[in-house]
Write a protein that holds these residues in place. Structure first.
Motif, PDB file in Angstrom:
ATOM      1  N   ARG A  22      -0.641   6.840  22.964  1.00 37.97           N
ATOM      2  CA  ARG A  22      -1.666   7.045  22.004  1.00 37.97           C
ATOM      3  C   ARG A  22      -1.057   7.137  20.513  1.00 37.97           C
ATOM      4  O   ARG A  22      -1.646   6.937  19.540  1.00 37.97           O
ATOM      5  CB  ARG A  22      -2.046   8.301  22.355  1.00 37.97           C
ATOM      6  CG  ARG A  22      -3.493   8.321  23.228  1.00 37.97           C
ATOM      7  CD  ARG A  22      -4.251   9.554  23.209  1.00 37.97           C
ATOM      8  NE  ARG A  22      -3.552  10.979  23.443  1.00 37.97           N
ATOM      9  CZ  ARG A  22      -3.439  11.819  22.801  1.00 37.97           C
ATOM     10  NH1 ARG A  22      -4.079  11.851  21.474  1.00 37.97           N
ATOM     11  NH2 ARG A  22      -2.935  12.744  23.223  1.00 37.97           N
ATOM     12  N   SER A  23       0.200   7.381  20.461  1.00 44.14           N
ATOM     13  CA  SER A  23       1.076   7.510  19.299  1.00 44.14           C
ATOM     14  C   SER A  23       1.091   6.244  18.503  1.00 44.14           C
ATOM     15  O   SER A  23       1.512   6.165  17.449  1.00 44.14           O
ATOM     16  CB  SER A  23       2.088   8.362  19.121  1.00 44.14           C
ATOM     17  OG  SER A  23       2.986   7.687  19.890  1.00 44.14           O
ATOM     18  N   MET A  53       4.818   5.536   9.393  1.00 43.90           N
ATOM     19  CA  MET A  53       6.074   5.506   9.405  1.00 43.90           C
ATOM     20  C   MET A  53       6.860   5.517  10.890  1.00 43.90           C
ATOM     21  O   MET A  53       7.647   4.803  11.143  1.00 43.90           O
ATOM     22  CB  MET A  53       6.557   6.791   8.730  1.00 43.90           C
ATOM     23  CG  MET A  53       6.407   6.769   7.161  1.00 43.90           C
ATOM     24  SD  MET A  53       7.222   5.390   6.332  1.00 43.90           S
ATOM     25  CE  MET A  53       8.823   5.957   6.103  1.00 43.90           C
ATOM     26  N   ALA A  54       6.314   6.233  11.684  1.00 38.46           N
ATOM     27  CA  ALA A  54       6.829   6.458  12.909  1.00 38.46           C
ATOM     28  C   ALA A  54       6.542   5.067  13.759  1.00 38.46           C
ATOM     29  O   ALA A  54       7.366   4.790  14.864  1.00 38.46           O
ATOM     30  CB  ALA A  54       6.095   7.654  13.891  1.00 38.46           C
ATOM     31  N   ASN A  55       5.602   4.257  13.288  1.00 33.10           N
ATOM     32  CA  ASN A  55       5.475   2.968  13.957  1.00 33.10           C
ATOM     33  C   ASN A  55       6.315   2.066  13.201  1.00 33.10           C
ATOM     34  O   ASN A  55       6.224   0.584  13.557  1.00 33.10           O
ATOM     35  CB  ASN A  55       3.950   2.561  14.178  1.00 33.10           C
ATOM     36  CG  ASN A  55       3.160   3.470  14.868  1.00 33.10           C
ATOM     37  OD1 ASN A  55       3.717   4.126  15.756  1.00 33.10           O
ATOM     38  ND2 ASN A  55       1.896   3.570  14.828  1.00 33.10           N
ATOM     39  N   MET A  56       7.074   2.219  12.406  1.00 29.74           N
ATOM     40  CA  MET A  56       8.020   1.295  11.836  1.00 29.74           C
ATOM     41  C   MET A  56       9.616   1.632  11.938  1.00 29.74           C
ATOM     42  O   MET A  56      10.031   1.949  10.951  1.00 29.74           O
ATOM     43  CB  MET A  56       7.702   1.216  10.252  1.00 29.74           C
ATOM     44  CG  MET A  56       6.358   0.528  10.100  1.00 29.74           C
ATOM     45  SD  MET A  56       5.980  -0.023   8.276  1.00 29.74           S
ATOM     46  CE  MET A  56       5.837   1.737   7.645  1.00 29.74           C
ATOM     47  N   GLU A  65      15.046   5.675  19.105  1.00 28.81           N
ATOM     48  CA  GLU A  65      13.358   5.416  19.332  1.00 28.81           C
ATOM     49  C   GLU A  65      12.869   3.941  19.143  1.00 28.81           C
ATOM     50  O   GLU A  65      11.600   3.964  19.374  1.00 28.81           O
ATOM     51  CB  GLU A  65      12.846   6.661  18.415  1.00 28.81           C
ATOM     52  CG  GLU A  65      13.017   7.970  18.793  1.00 28.81           C
ATOM     53  CD  GLU A  65      12.838   8.564  19.924  1.00 28.81           C
ATOM     54  OE1 GLU A  65      13.356   9.420  20.644  1.00 28.81           O
ATOM     55  OE2 GLU A  65      11.798   7.833  20.659  1.00 28.81           O
ATOM     56  N   ALA A  66      13.837   3.092  18.720  1.00 26.48           N
ATOM     57  CA  ALA A  66      13.432   1.917  18.224  1.00 26.48           C
ATOM     58  C   ALA A  66      12.535   1.181  19.216  1.00 26.48           C
ATOM     59  O   ALA A  66      11.655   0.216  18.745  1.00 26.48           O
ATOM     60  CB  ALA A  66      14.628   1.118  17.849  1.00 26.48           C
ATOM     61  N   GLY A  67      12.968   1.473  20.573  1.00 29.61           N
ATOM     62  CA  GLY A  67      12.160   0.422  21.329  1.00 29.61           C
ATOM     63  C   GLY A  67      10.726   0.909  21.759  1.00 29.61           C
ATOM     64  O   GLY A  67       9.855   0.352  22.390  1.00 29.61           O
ATOM     65  N   ARG A  68      10.589   2.228  21.653  1.00 30.73           N
ATOM     66  CA  ARG A  68       9.272   2.871  22.010  1.00 30.73           C
ATOM     67  C   ARG A  68       8.113   2.193  21.045  1.00 30.73           C
ATOM     68  O   ARG A  68       8.099   2.049  19.851  1.00 30.73           O
ATOM     69  CB  ARG A  68       9.360   4.319  21.564  1.00 30.73           C
ATOM     70  CG  ARG A  68       8.301   5.118  21.928  1.00 30.73           C
ATOM     71  CD  ARG A  68       8.153   6.247  21.504  1.00 30.73           C
ATOM     72  NE  ARG A  68       8.966   7.313  21.982  1.00 30.73           N
ATOM     73  CZ  ARG A  68       9.079   8.338  21.833  1.00 30.73           C
ATOM     74  NH1 ARG A  68       8.434   8.884  20.876  1.00 30.73           N
ATOM     75  NH2 ARG A  68      10.043   9.358  22.239  1.00 30.73           N
ATOM     76  N   ASP A  69       7.144   1.798  21.925  1.00 30.02           N
ATOM     77  CA  ASP A  69       5.966   1.302  21.435  1.00 30.02           C
ATOM     78  C   ASP A  69       4.815   1.672  22.104  1.00 30.02           C
ATOM     79  O   ASP A  69       4.811   1.544  23.167  1.00 30.02           O
ATOM     80  CB  ASP A  69       6.268  -0.272  20.940  1.00 30.02           C
ATOM     81  CG  ASP A  69       5.528  -0.491  19.834  1.00 30.02           C
ATOM     82  OD1 ASP A  69       6.068  -1.570  18.933  1.00 30.02           O
ATOM     83  OD2 ASP A  69       4.520  -0.144  19.403  1.00 30.02           O
TER      84      ASP A  69
END
Lengths: 243, 277
Positions: free
Chosen positions: A241-242, B261-264, B273-277
């Motif tokens: 969701r985030s 920001m969190a998505n970049m 955390e880079a791989g998290r998407d």
């Protein structure tokens, strides 16, 4: 498989959610009274709103007293934690507010323990607010028709000020635990009692070290496959969701 | 309805017969109370849910002997009425004719009016202290009569013409005129006072008093009670609401910023955390 660490015991989770339930009723009924929402305050409807407000107040007070008495171990530990402040906490507060929370940039935060400075403030504020609201609320309840108009008048104003405090804290708390992209994962701590090791490392590294060294209480790194599977599904959902 | 109304109660003319008290109960359908002898002709002892006005007997001793004065206690219908400010249900309101009206069926029993009134006028009938079930009451200046073109019943019932009723300007003028007469007649013994025109934006009830206001429990300057009540309702509560609104908007803005920001992750270089998407 994600590694899960116990953060809150089952009684603590119950205490939290019962508090939340009564808090919700109190805030809703209190706000309609404060802003004179006609349908809820006029005549018999108003009498009912006031009754609900009192019933929820009694519930919340009893719940807090019950938890303080029967959960004195964890309540006492929490009290010690939230009143002990270090320079580290202040540094964390500034950096976290301006950088981590506001701009959403990870990393570069002073290491915090079981509770970070923001959580300490939230806990302290709710406690102070609870105390003020209880005392002033009882004065307003029992003081109607009595002779101490001065106390009554001071009470209604303090009651409002304390409401601004606790509702404000609640709004921030709600936002950070359910919406903020970097922190909403923390909700698993109250829903399942556990958080991921990853989350603990980022937000509470000092606590994680204590857990690993076996110093912290309620260290519980296990779980049936079924339970862990459900938690994994929850965290996957939250993370999806985030993004 | 251009002119506001007022009542002038001349206590130097009051004979303490209490016809007004009885007439008030009768017209407004207020229950008579069974009371017991307290060694005074003054009765009932205090204002109550069923007693909107009463004559108080005020004795004061001095070197020249004892003064026995009468005072008519009732709502004074303030222009700056704190009860109207703090009432959350609009049961208490300003009427265009210049009195503070009251609708009992809107009252929810909160009791704010009773505690904020600097004259201690609104009275609560507490049905049950535990549940908070209660209801307030006070003199309405006979709002039903006034709005039908009749004078308040207490004014009609007074045999000594101590209770006059008319426009504010007329009543204030009559009060001043009466003060002149009294001062002339009584010389330096006279402690007469006109109370009302200067108090809380002008009271709907003016008193010609045979003594200092304090002798009758009237506050010299009750404006602080009004300021407190109106600051609570007019400043603190809107401010609290505004704060909440600002908080919600801020959270919304922050959500947008933090989410972007969190998505970049590659640009902020948050390694693990880079791989998290």
């Amino acid at each position: 498989m994600t590694r899960w660490l116990r953060r809150f015991s089952v009684p603590q989770q119950w205490a939290h959610w019962i508090y939340a339930l009564f808090f919700g009723v109190l805030a809703a009924t209190g706000i309609v009274i404060a802003f004179s929402v006609a349908g809820f305050v006029v005549g018999e409807a108003g009498a009912m709103t006031r009754l609900f407000h009192r019933a929820a107040a009694v519930g919340l007070i009893l719940m807090v007293v019950y938890y303080a008495v029967f959960g004195y171990k964890s309540a006492g530990r929490d009290m010690r934690l939230i009143v002990s402040w270090s320079k580290n906490d202040l540094k964390w507060l500034w950096r976290a507010a301006t950088r981590f929370y506001w701009t959403g940039r990870r990393g570069d935060l002073p290491e915090e323990g079981r509770y970070n400075a923001g959580q300490k403030l939230n806990y302290l504020g709710q406690l102070v607010g609870f105390g003020v609201l209880t005392v002033t609320g009882l004065i307003m309840w029992l003081g109607v028709g009595g002779s101490s108009a001065g106390w009554f008048k001071a009470s209604v104003i303090l009651h409002d000020l304390a409401t601004v405090l606790v509702v404000g804290l609640f709004a921030v708390h709600f936002y950070l635990t359910t919406m903020h992209p970097l922190t909403k994962e923390s909700i698993t701590g109250m829903i399942t009692g556990k958080v991921t090791e990853e989350y603990a490392r980022e937000h509470h590294p000092a606590w994680l070290r204590e857990v690993e060294a076996g110093e912290a209480e309620e260290d519980d790194i296990e779980g049936s496959g079924y339970q862990n599977g459900r938690r994994d599904a929850l965290i996957t959902g939250l993370r999806r969701r985030s993004s | 309805m251009a002119d506001k109304v007022a009542m002038l109660i001349d206590l130097t003319k009051c004979v303490g017969c209490r016809a007004c008290q009885v007439a008030c109960k009768e017209w407004n359908g207020l229950e008579g109370l069974a009371t017991s002898n307290r060694g005074t002709y003054e009765n009932p002892p205090v204002l109550g849910y069923e007693t909107w006005t009463k004559i108080e007997f005020v004795e004061s001793g001095g070197p020249e002997g004892v003064d026995w004065n009468f005072f008519k206690r009732q709502c004074v219908h303030c222009t700056d009425a704190v009860c109207v400010e703090v009432c959350p249900t609009d049961a208490l309101r300003h009427h265009a004719m210049g009195f503070v009206s009251y609708e009992e069926n809107r009252c929810n029993g909160c009791g704010y009016c009773a505690r904020f009134c600097p004259f201690g006028i609104p009275q609560m009938k507490i049905r049950d202290r535990l549940s908070g079930s209660a209801v307030a009451s006070k003199c309405t200046l006979c709002q039903d009569r006034l709005t039908s073109g009749l004078d308040p019943i207490c004014a009609k019932s007074c045999p000594s013409e101590a209770i006059l009723f008319g426009t504010r300007a007329d009543m204030a003028a009559k009060g001043e005129e009466r003060m002149g007469v009294l001062k002339e007649n009584e010389g330096d013994r006279g402690k007469v006072n006109l109370y009302g025109p200067e108090v809380l934006g002008g009271l709907g009830i003016m008193y010609v008093l045979p003594d200092e206001p304090a002798a009758f429990g009237l506050p010299d300057d009750p404006s602080s009670a009004y300021s407190l009540g109106s600051a609570w309702q007019g400043i603190l509560q809107p401010l609290g609401g505004a704060l909440l609104g600002v908080g919600v908007v801020t959270a919304g803005v922050n959500w947008v910023i933090a989410r972007r920001m969190a998505n970049m992750p590659e640009r902020v270089g948050a390694g693990k955390e880079a791989g998290r998407d």
